[in-house]
Design a protein around this motif. Structure first.
Motif, PDB file in Angstrom:
ATOM      1  N   TYR C 116      -1.599   3.961  -8.055  1.00 46.07           N
ATOM      2  CA  TYR C 116      -2.771   3.149  -8.399  1.00 46.07           C
ATOM      3  C   TYR C 116      -4.069   3.709  -7.831  1.00 46.07           C
ATOM      4  O   TYR C 116      -5.104   3.075  -7.906  1.00 46.07           O
ATOM      5  N   GLU C 117      -3.995   4.881  -7.217  1.00 44.73           N
ATOM      6  CA  GLU C 117      -5.172   5.599  -6.709  1.00 44.73           C
ATOM      7  C   GLU C 117      -5.973   4.734  -5.732  1.00 44.73           C
ATOM      8  O   GLU C 117      -7.174   4.536  -5.920  1.00 44.73           O
ATOM      9  N   ARG C 118      -5.277   4.233  -4.718  1.00 48.75           N
ATOM     10  CA  ARG C 118      -5.937   3.404  -3.714  1.00 48.75           C
ATOM     11  C   ARG C 118      -5.954   4.126  -2.375  1.00 48.75           C
ATOM     12  O   ARG C 118      -5.175   5.059  -2.150  1.00 48.75           O
ATOM     13  N   THR C 119      -6.811   3.688  -1.474  1.00 47.95           N
ATOM     14  CA  THR C 119      -6.851   4.272  -0.133  1.00 47.95           C
ATOM     15  C   THR C 119      -6.422   3.269   0.944  1.00 47.95           C
ATOM     16  O   THR C 119      -6.135   3.658   2.061  1.00 47.95           O
ATOM     17  N   ASP C 120      -6.388   1.996   0.588  1.00 43.01           N
ATOM     18  CA  ASP C 120      -5.972   0.960   1.535  1.00 43.01           C
ATOM     19  C   ASP C 120      -4.614   0.444   1.076  1.00 43.01           C
ATOM     20  O   ASP C 120      -4.484  -0.146  -0.003  1.00 43.01           O
ATOM     21  N   ILE C 121      -3.605   0.660   1.901  1.00 41.16           N
ATOM     22  CA  ILE C 121      -2.247   0.262   1.506  1.00 41.16           C
ATOM     23  C   ILE C 121      -2.163  -1.242   1.234  1.00 41.16           C
ATOM     24  O   ILE C 121      -1.333  -1.701   0.460  1.00 41.16           O
ATOM     25  N   ARG C 122      -3.064  -1.997   1.848  1.00 38.89           N
ATOM     26  CA  ARG C 122      -3.062  -3.433   1.575  1.00 38.89           C
ATOM     27  C   ARG C 122      -3.209  -3.729   0.078  1.00 38.89           C
ATOM     28  O   ARG C 122      -2.697  -4.729  -0.422  1.00 38.89           O
ATOM     29  N   ASP C 123      -3.904  -2.864  -0.623  1.00 39.88           N
ATOM     30  CA  ASP C 123      -4.076  -3.065  -2.074  1.00 39.88           C
ATOM     31  C   ASP C 123      -2.735  -3.030  -2.809  1.00 39.88           C
ATOM     32  O   ASP C 123      -2.638  -3.490  -3.951  1.00 39.88           O
ATOM     33  N   ILE C 124      -1.724  -2.464  -2.193  1.00 36.44           N
ATOM     34  CA  ILE C 124      -0.386  -2.410  -2.799  1.00 36.44           C
ATOM     35  C   ILE C 124       0.524  -3.473  -2.201  1.00 36.44           C
ATOM     36  O   ILE C 124       1.194  -4.219  -2.912  1.00 36.44           O
ATOM     37  N   LEU C 125       0.563  -3.529  -0.880  1.00 35.57           N
ATOM     38  CA  LEU C 125       1.588  -4.352  -0.222  1.00 35.57           C
ATOM     39  C   LEU C 125       1.401  -5.833  -0.508  1.00 35.57           C
ATOM     40  O   LEU C 125       2.360  -6.611  -0.483  1.00 35.57           O
ATOM     41  N   GLU C 126       0.167  -6.239  -0.782  1.00 40.91           N
ATOM     42  CA  GLU C 126      -0.089  -7.652  -1.012  1.00 40.91           C
ATOM     43  C   GLU C 126       0.678  -8.182  -2.223  1.00 40.91           C
ATOM     44  O   GLU C 126       1.129  -9.320  -2.240  1.00 40.91           O
ATOM     45  N   ARG C 127       0.791  -7.337  -3.245  1.00 39.66           N
ATOM     46  CA  ARG C 127       1.518  -7.773  -4.433  1.00 39.66           C
ATOM     47  C   ARG C 127       3.000  -7.403  -4.356  1.00 39.66           C
ATOM     48  O   ARG C 127       3.843  -8.082  -4.941  1.00 39.66           O
ATOM     49  N   ALA C 128       3.297  -6.319  -3.659  1.00 37.74           N
ATOM     50  CA  ALA C 128       4.694  -5.875  -3.564  1.00 37.74           C
ATOM     51  C   ALA C 128       5.515  -6.785  -2.661  1.00 37.74           C
ATOM     52  O   ALA C 128       6.741  -6.810  -2.755  1.00 37.74           O
ATOM     53  N   SER C 129       4.833  -7.530  -1.823  1.00 37.61           N
ATOM     54  CA  SER C 129       5.510  -8.410  -0.871  1.00 37.61           C
ATOM     55  C   SER C 129       6.444  -9.405  -1.562  1.00 37.61           C
ATOM     56  O   SER C 129       6.161  -9.886  -2.668  1.00 37.61           O
ATOM     57  N   ALA C 130       7.518  -9.744  -0.870  1.00 37.64           N
ATOM     58  CA  ALA C 130       8.455 -10.738  -1.398  1.00 37.64           C
ATOM     59  C   ALA C 130       7.848 -12.135  -1.428  1.00 37.64           C
ATOM     60  O   ALA C 130       8.442 -13.057  -1.971  1.00 37.64           O
ATOM     61  N   ARG C 131       6.667 -12.283  -0.863  1.00 37.71           N
ATOM     62  CA  ARG C 131       5.937 -13.553  -1.007  1.00 37.71           C
ATOM     63  C   ARG C 131       5.862 -13.962  -2.487  1.00 37.71           C
ATOM     64  O   ARG C 131       5.866 -15.138  -2.814  1.00 37.71           O
ATOM     65  N   GLU C 132       5.797 -12.977  -3.365  1.00 33.06           N
ATOM     66  CA  GLU C 132       5.706 -13.251  -4.796  1.00 33.06           C
ATOM     67  C   GLU C 132       6.870 -14.088  -5.309  1.00 33.06           C
ATOM     68  O   GLU C 132       6.757 -14.796  -6.313  1.00 33.06           O
TER      69      GLU C 132
END
Lengths: 382, 382, 382, 382
Positions: C116-132
């Protein structure tokens, strides 16, 4: 879930389709399919190629002893001229034969070769050709088999060719039945004039378009839905009609005429009769309100542009030499609106079959008809 | 894969949408969304409810620091009048408040209650209402953010209200930009007459429909495809336009006028200039040939039926008593064609965004723009 | 057509879902949804964050006076810690707060930022989290409302944690009901050992995975189909189970044990009783033959990998500095298998609801139940 | 959008498939398709029917001069024994020949006839038969043509037959290439024992199942996505594997063994080398983290139940007489795990082709490869 894919090139070995989702136990009338294939090929104004085709469907799977099994159905329509094309359209081997480089206006040619990175326009035109609609008609005829079992009848008629329009005042949608005429036109006076106009266009080396209607009677109330844009029956009907080669417009009921009407003249008032049955005296809406069939006759109209391949060819460009040329003339129809009307029937039949199967489910024709009966009884008593 | 679902009832707590498939790194201009929401609410001829609404979008997920993350985006538009409706539209508890039983012609009412087995027409009309198009406009504005990044511009203008049509001779599609006028009409003379017609209709307690165009410039050649019916760009455009509440017809380019033209006057001849660039002098096709965008301006036209809820109400039936009644009057717009034109923009933008993402892929805006650049360079040099 | 989209980031304002396709008139038990949300959050071995969450669903659309309308349903689950995150997760404005750059093994982190061409891993982990999965559980609970109305019961139980397995000899699938225990384990002796193993892992700063079963009773024969690969019920069950975060395997009935069995010991012989009713004495197949439910209890098993975020962190790399680092520790669960089992129930319930609606159709719960009754009567008398 | 439908009955005229979405300009190696068709038919333990089949694909559309056109591709595989079956499997005419009424345990028979309301089990078994996988293998071989052009290699190998397992300690996934052996087993010692076990089972009139792995090397990082459940690559892989006839379990990487591992032993730590390139020393995850390919070798394992048709038949029931009978014996394979492994390759190839086309788009192979190159360059330098 009713779904299908068609395949095949215009001068390839054959056209094919796989159709999935018809319930088991449905009687398949192969003659009905072949009749529609023949109807698609006829029509005053069609050129020479039509005469060599006389399409016939072969069913390669999914039907046994005249009944569906619930399995995917494979349809095949041979291309009769394949013997003369098998080298130029060979699946394997090296490229042979003339390369087609003069892009034809009004066709997929120019955009197609860029998009798909081809150098021979034949690689595009073979699939873009309206020949593909033979498979749609065959799939639509399967759908009609289902609709007939449900008491639904889909027909079409031509309303305008080259500016000659039918006299609508005599048109009674509720009694309209399949038309046997050279232009699929219910109005013999208009048809005579349409043929004259076609003759004139032919003499000029020119072509004509026109419009037609698909009319559906017997359809139950409540197909489609208002709850999401892509479930609306009118949206689906618009998509399938516009998807037909050369179709450039679709309208339902009053269609574009609605722009000129007052609201008080535009809607279909609701009445109730002595048996507590609702009825309407008009059908401006063409059988669809709120994205759903409302129990009235469905009337969908489409317009076809004139055939873009003219005997008096249009200015164009050769994609290899980059020089101005006259467009090629691969086909010599003057007018194909009556053929398109048969394709329109097929596409409308497909949408209705899909909507019925989605609403009522059922893996056997018995289960399906039972669900329809339960529902129609419920709403008629409601 | 771009996809979205909208939800929400007209007088419920809020409208919502979840939109998935926009690439990461796309800057989202929230003002652009709110501006389109406001444009949808304006227009000469709109009634009282519009004034209380002043819709604003809230983004609940998928955007961080002004950029998309690639995650699904949740949009929410509050219903401003919710305070007055929370009992009648309560999620829980027992049914309260008046039950709506007078079916309105031209609406989903009568069919809806049968299909969904309801006794209160409100259970149908709340979702069938054109209020739902607020979410479509919001989703479309997200799509416009993407299109803008690709150099594509989607606008609309009204062409006919109640029979008053614009003067097309002065219309230059290539220079058309967003119109600031009460009826989204580029022709001030026609607009004045349209407003008069609206005033007249209002006095009569009547309503009006009309037609509008969505015009797309800057679109690359080759969106959509000829290879299967449901991949054709025109088919998809037809579906989304017809899916808008009250839309009854769609046409592209010359549309229904094609029926009256000779082929020699109907197609767009192809020429080549000194730099070996292909060009056309006309755009009869409205930017689409062979089911694909051909690089010209895309012109899609739709017709809207007159608003079916009249101050001078239509004859109808009470579904509870089975007695003839006059239809209810829940809303008092006279004409909403300019609003519909904004919804049309949104739906067209959605189709184009979907077609671009399908053709070019890319999970980041950088990857997407690189793919577009590679392709456009290739075809321009081809 | 049952479909849904979920949205929302782990520390965003809220999680949302839109669910479409439930028939109208279905009673929705909000407590049942909240109960499953709570069950998802419990479990021995869960860390500190769970205690602040206590998820509650809000229904924003599609339900009125406790019944579905046939409209899309919007679900919302607030993130309780939003107050502390609204700056770092702001929709608008400039980037603030610490940037997360230490990629965690076993997570979406490293691949996600590249894709996704991001520099802050938070931009990924927030949605990848099992919180979903909270939204999946809420959607699944809606599906359970439907299944319950059809007499179908979906439960789960944990079969293995960290190598401690249950004693299967006492397991009677036909009488299994919802388990009230800290690890959702029907075998108290095994559960005690599982808790010990979790305690040990916690002391080591380590984590554990495990396996669980979803068990469905009361399901009618004939859901799914053998006629095309993507209609098979087992294929759909495998997809939804494997789609749960951290799940790495799925099996049905004997599952991988089939590899070690002779055919004569592996299949479920068919018998007929005095009332001409077919029955089987065994259920090796786990309720599915030929891609269809066969009327026996459905047994689906899944395996969860150990939680990849360890208090004793794994070796990793900082994506900004390109230096070796220890992986971050954002969450401190030791084991979440019992939570995953609740998510498994939800996903299985969704597949079954979808299969039922596809097979039986029906826009109202009345129509659906009538179709089911017709079918089950037919096949029982067949 | 890559999509396909297969059709055809086991003893019908032919099997067919239509495959859509491959980019234009892809070279199609027909021998590669035929080779996989042959591999599917081989294997120690296959019965007599295999010898008469020797499947060969015919391409009826979509390929010209050895290259794809972007058009849908029609594949056909003749059933060699059709001459002997054309009466019993006739599309038209009245039912002839023996009716099959003894339901076979472990097959679709009993449920199928109820669901589809049939009285002849042949109406079900013809489509439920694993013969259908011939078309999947052909479609998968088309997908492999695409993957090969992208540098991706899909192979398989058998890991367990009837309890005899391979020695995994010698297995090097990165160097594994297509195996030429009677059981598609890389370990000759294990293979010898597997053949013995097959011989024993044959003597007993019994059958065997087993397990196999599909191994993919060269796949780029970032296929699939974490952002929605149905976009996860692992979910899709699970679906296609479980959709294969007789497959009852799927696992990725460590799979069910994860239940027994501590987190510290279960994940793949990330390191960085002198050229700033990330690497891992282990591949427990089987190439997928967060629902995405992570650049490591993908390892998917599946289990096949023993063939349910035994020479020593199982107890069953005649659906016509309602009497207990022994199940019919239509086929005499003892073990088909090596055949299933070839089908597994095909289905995995299909998922990967679909994921690549979704991520990178491209209507020509040139556009696709350019997009892949841009992306891989970007992420390798990122």
């Amino acid at each position: 879930m009713f779904r299908f894919l068609t395949a095949g090139e215009s001068h390839g070995q054959c056209l094919t389709a796989i159709v999935e989702g018809l319930p088991a136990g449905l009687k398949i009338d192969v003659d009905l399919i072949n009749k529609d294939l023949a109807r698609r090929q006829q029509g005053y104004g069609r050129g020479g190629r039509m005469s060599i085709e006389t399409d016939r469907v072969e069913i390669l799977s999914g039907v046994r002893f005249g009944q569906t099994l619930g399995d995917p159905i494979t349809l095949k329509v041979k291309n009769k001229d394949w013997d003369n094309w098998q080298e130029r359209m060979s699946v394997t081997g090296d490229s042979v034969g003339p390369v087609f480089t003069a892009a034809r206006p009004g066709h997929a040619d120019l955009t197609g070769i860029k998009k798909y990175e081809r150098t021979d326009i034949r690689d595009i035109l073979e699939r873009a050709s309206a020949r593909e609609t033979a498979t749609r008609v065959a799939v639509g005829a399967l759908a009609k088999n289902l609709l007939n079992a449900c008491g639904i009848n889909v027909i079409s008629h031509v309303t305008n060719i080259g500016g000659v329009t039918i006299d609508k005042t005599k048109l009674d949608y509720s009694s309209l039945s399949e038309i046997k005429s050279e232009l699929n036109c219910y109005d013999p006076v208009a048809e005579m004039k349409m043929k004259e106009r076609i003759d004139n266009a032919k003499e000029l080396g020119d072509t004509l378009g026109g419009s037609f209607e698909v009319v559906v009677s017997g359809v139950m109330e409540g197909l489609g839905s208002h709850i999401q844009w892509d479930r609306r029956l009118d949206a689906r009907l618009a998509a399938v009609m516009m998807s037909i080669q050369a179709i450039k417009g679709v309208e339902i009921g009053e269609g574009f005429e609605y722009a000129n009407l007052l609201g008080s003249k535009a809607h279909d008032e609701i009445f109730i009769d002595g048996e507590n049955k609702y009825y309407r005296k008009t059908n401006h809406a063409g059988g669809i309100e709120g994205g759903m069939s409302n129990g009235e006759v469905i009337v969908v109209r489409a317009v076809m542009k004139p055939i873009p391949t003219l005997m008096k060819p249009l200015a164009s460009v050769d994609i290899a030499t980059k020089k101005a040329v006259l467009a090629n003339t691969e086909r010599s129809d003057v007018c194909a609106v009556s053929a398109a009307s048969v394709v329109g029937e097929a596409m409308v039949a497909i949408v209705l079959a899909e909507a019925i199967l989605e609403k009522f489910g059922g893996d056997s024709i018995g289960d399906l008809l039972a669900a329809i009966k339960y529902y129609t009884t419920r709403i008629n008593n409601g």
